[in-house]
Write a protein that holds these residues in place. Structure first.
Motif, PDB file in Angstrom:
ATOM      1  N   ARG A   1       0.806  -1.236   0.000  1.00 45.54           N
ATOM      2  CA  ARG A   1       0.000   0.000   0.000  1.00 45.54           C
ATOM      3  C   ARG A   1       0.828   1.270   0.000  1.00 45.54           C
ATOM      4  O   ARG A   1       0.430   2.259  -0.570  1.00 45.54           O
ATOM      5  N   ARG A   2       1.974   1.300   0.602  1.00 42.53           N
ATOM      6  CA  ARG A   2       2.782   2.522   0.639  1.00 42.53           C
ATOM      7  C   ARG A   2       3.995   2.445  -0.308  1.00 42.53           C
ATOM      8  O   ARG A   2       4.883   3.275  -0.231  1.00 42.53           O
ATOM      9  N   ARG A   3       4.021   1.457  -1.130  1.00 42.40           N
ATOM     10  CA  ARG A   3       5.149   1.250  -2.048  1.00 42.40           C
ATOM     11  C   ARG A   3       4.821   1.805  -3.424  1.00 42.40           C
ATOM     12  O   ARG A   3       3.670   1.879  -3.834  1.00 42.40           O
ATOM     13  N   THR A   4       5.869   2.152  -4.162  1.00 41.31           N
ATOM     14  CA  THR A   4       5.684   2.567  -5.549  1.00 41.31           C
ATOM     15  C   THR A   4       5.407   1.335  -6.396  1.00 41.31           C
ATOM     16  O   THR A   4       6.047   0.293  -6.241  1.00 41.31           O
ATOM     17  N   VAL A   5       4.454   1.469  -7.305  1.00 37.63           N
ATOM     18  CA  VAL A   5       4.124   0.421  -8.260  1.00 37.63           C
ATOM     19  C   VAL A   5       4.560   0.903  -9.637  1.00 37.63           C
ATOM     20  O   VAL A   5       4.249   2.030 -10.031  1.00 37.63           O
ATOM     21  N   VAL A   6       5.295   0.067 -10.355  1.00 40.38           N
ATOM     22  CA  VAL A   6       5.711   0.361 -11.721  1.00 40.38           C
ATOM     23  C   VAL A   6       4.889  -0.525 -12.650  1.00 40.38           C
ATOM     24  O   VAL A   6       4.762  -1.731 -12.415  1.00 40.38           O
TER      25      VAL A   6
ATOM     26  N   SER B   1      -2.705   1.746 -19.749  1.00 40.68           N
ATOM     27  CA  SER B   1      -3.836   0.838 -19.528  1.00 40.68           C
ATOM     28  C   SER B   1      -3.576  -0.071 -18.322  1.00 40.68           C
ATOM     29  O   SER B   1      -4.500  -0.381 -17.566  1.00 40.68           O
ATOM     30  N   ALA B   2      -2.323  -0.468 -18.122  1.00 35.43           N
ATOM     31  CA  ALA B   2      -1.994  -1.274 -16.930  1.00 35.43           C
ATOM     32  C   ALA B   2      -2.159  -0.425 -15.669  1.00 35.43           C
ATOM     33  O   ALA B   2      -2.653  -0.910 -14.648  1.00 35.43           O
ATOM     34  N   ARG B   3      -1.775   0.847 -15.749  1.00 34.07           N
ATOM     35  CA  ARG B   3      -1.974   1.731 -14.599  1.00 34.07           C
ATOM     36  C   ARG B   3      -3.465   1.844 -14.273  1.00 34.07           C
ATOM     37  O   ARG B   3      -3.863   1.771 -13.113  1.00 34.07           O
TER      38      ARG B   3
ATOM     39  N   GLY C   1      -1.734   4.069  -4.086  1.00 34.61           N
ATOM     40  CA  GLY C   1      -0.425   4.703  -3.924  1.00 34.61           C
ATOM     41  C   GLY C   1       0.137   5.125  -5.265  1.00 34.61           C
ATOM     42  O   GLY C   1      -0.548   5.082  -6.290  1.00 34.61           O
ATOM     43  N   PRO C   2       1.410   5.523  -5.288  1.00 34.28           N
ATOM     44  CA  PRO C   2       2.026   5.960  -6.547  1.00 34.28           C
ATOM     45  C   PRO C   2       2.134   4.825  -7.560  1.00 34.28           C
ATOM     46  O   PRO C   2       2.600   3.738  -7.228  1.00 34.28           O
ATOM     47  N   VAL C   3       1.679   5.066  -8.787  1.00 30.41           N
ATOM     48  CA  VAL C   3       1.782   4.103  -9.884  1.00 30.41           C
ATOM     49  C   VAL C   3       2.454   4.830 -11.045  1.00 30.41           C
ATOM     50  O   VAL C   3       1.924   5.805 -11.571  1.00 30.41           O
ATOM     51  N   VAL C   4       3.639   4.339 -11.442  1.00 33.14           N
ATOM     52  CA  VAL C   4       4.481   4.990 -12.443  1.00 33.14           C
ATOM     53  C   VAL C   4       4.562   4.104 -13.677  1.00 33.14           C
ATOM     54  O   VAL C   4       4.786   2.896 -13.562  1.00 33.14           O
ATOM     55  N   VAL C   5       4.398   4.695 -14.855  1.00 32.10           N
ATOM     56  CA  VAL C   5       4.515   3.955 -16.117  1.00 32.10           C
ATOM     57  C   VAL C   5       5.965   3.993 -16.591  1.00 32.10           C
ATOM     58  O   VAL C   5       6.537   5.070 -16.760  1.00 32.10           O
ATOM     59  N   VAL C   6       6.557   2.801 -16.786  1.00 30.70           N
ATOM     60  CA  VAL C   6       7.895   2.670 -17.382  1.00 30.70           C
ATOM     61  C   VAL C   6       7.749   1.677 -18.530  1.00 30.70           C
ATOM     62  O   VAL C   6       7.753   0.460 -18.314  1.00 30.70           O
TER      63      VAL C   6
END
Length: 187
Positions: free
Chosen positions: A149-154, A159-161, A172-177
């Motif tokens: 829950r408090r971790r960054t998700v890549v 669409s995956a985000r 939480g933070p969700v970053v597209v790479v």
């Protein structure tokens, strides 16, 4: 990702390129390991061990540790993390439907990034028996959401985000790479 006390960056993925069913997730994780090694990091890829592959190998400057089978790699990887806990500085935990749940065994000061290739909720219903599909959906959704829950998700795409937000309800933070990026943007 800045490493904590330990010096090793650990990449967890259920398969590597030598696995007979290897695909894009394996190439993405190995590219990340190679790039991080090129940047001077000590990287270990922890993965499953298909028949005929060595338990330990060095590839492109990073270490590979192969443990267990398709399912047993998950608990064995957690045991490996516990055994090497003092050396672990950061973790990339690749969720191929089910994550490794590495925050449960790493020190609190260790950064963990959850890498979600895509959401598997519908696939579980088609590929698994009903009881196993329910368990897998729970592990991918509510259990993962609680642990990370408090971790960054890549994720690999917008669409995956959207699926991580809508289907798994991560807030939480969700970053597209994206795949094919010349640089993974990790410093």
């Amino acid at each position: 990702m800045t490493a904590a006390r330990g010096s090793r960056l650990i990449v967890l993925n259920w398969r590597d390129r030598r696995h007979p069913a290897a695909g894009g997730a394996e190439l993405y994780c190995e590219r990340a390991a190679r790039e991080l090694t090129r940047q001077g990091r000590s990287v270990v890829l922890v993965t499953s061990r298909p028949a005929g592959t060595p338990a330990r190998e060095e590839l492109d400057g990073y270490q590979i540790r192969r443990l267990g089978s398709w399912w047993s790699v998950y608990p064995l990887a957690l045991l490996w993390l516990l055994r090497h806990r003092a050396e672990v500085g950061a973790v990339v935990d690749s969720q191929n439907g089910i994550p490794f749940f590495s925050p449960l065994v790493t020190r609190r000061d260790v950064p963990v990034v959850l890498l979600v290739h895509h959401v598997h909720q519908d696939l579980f219903a088609r590929a698994l028996r009903p009881a196993a599909a329910r368990l897998a959906r729970w592990l991918e959704g509510p259990a993962s959401r609680r642990v990370y829950r408090r971790r960054t998700v890549v994720v690999l795409s917008p669409s995956a985000r959207a699926a991580v937000r809508r289907r798994l309800r991560f807030d939480g933070p969700v970053v597209v790479v994206p795949c094919g990026a010349d640089s993974l943007g990790v410093e």
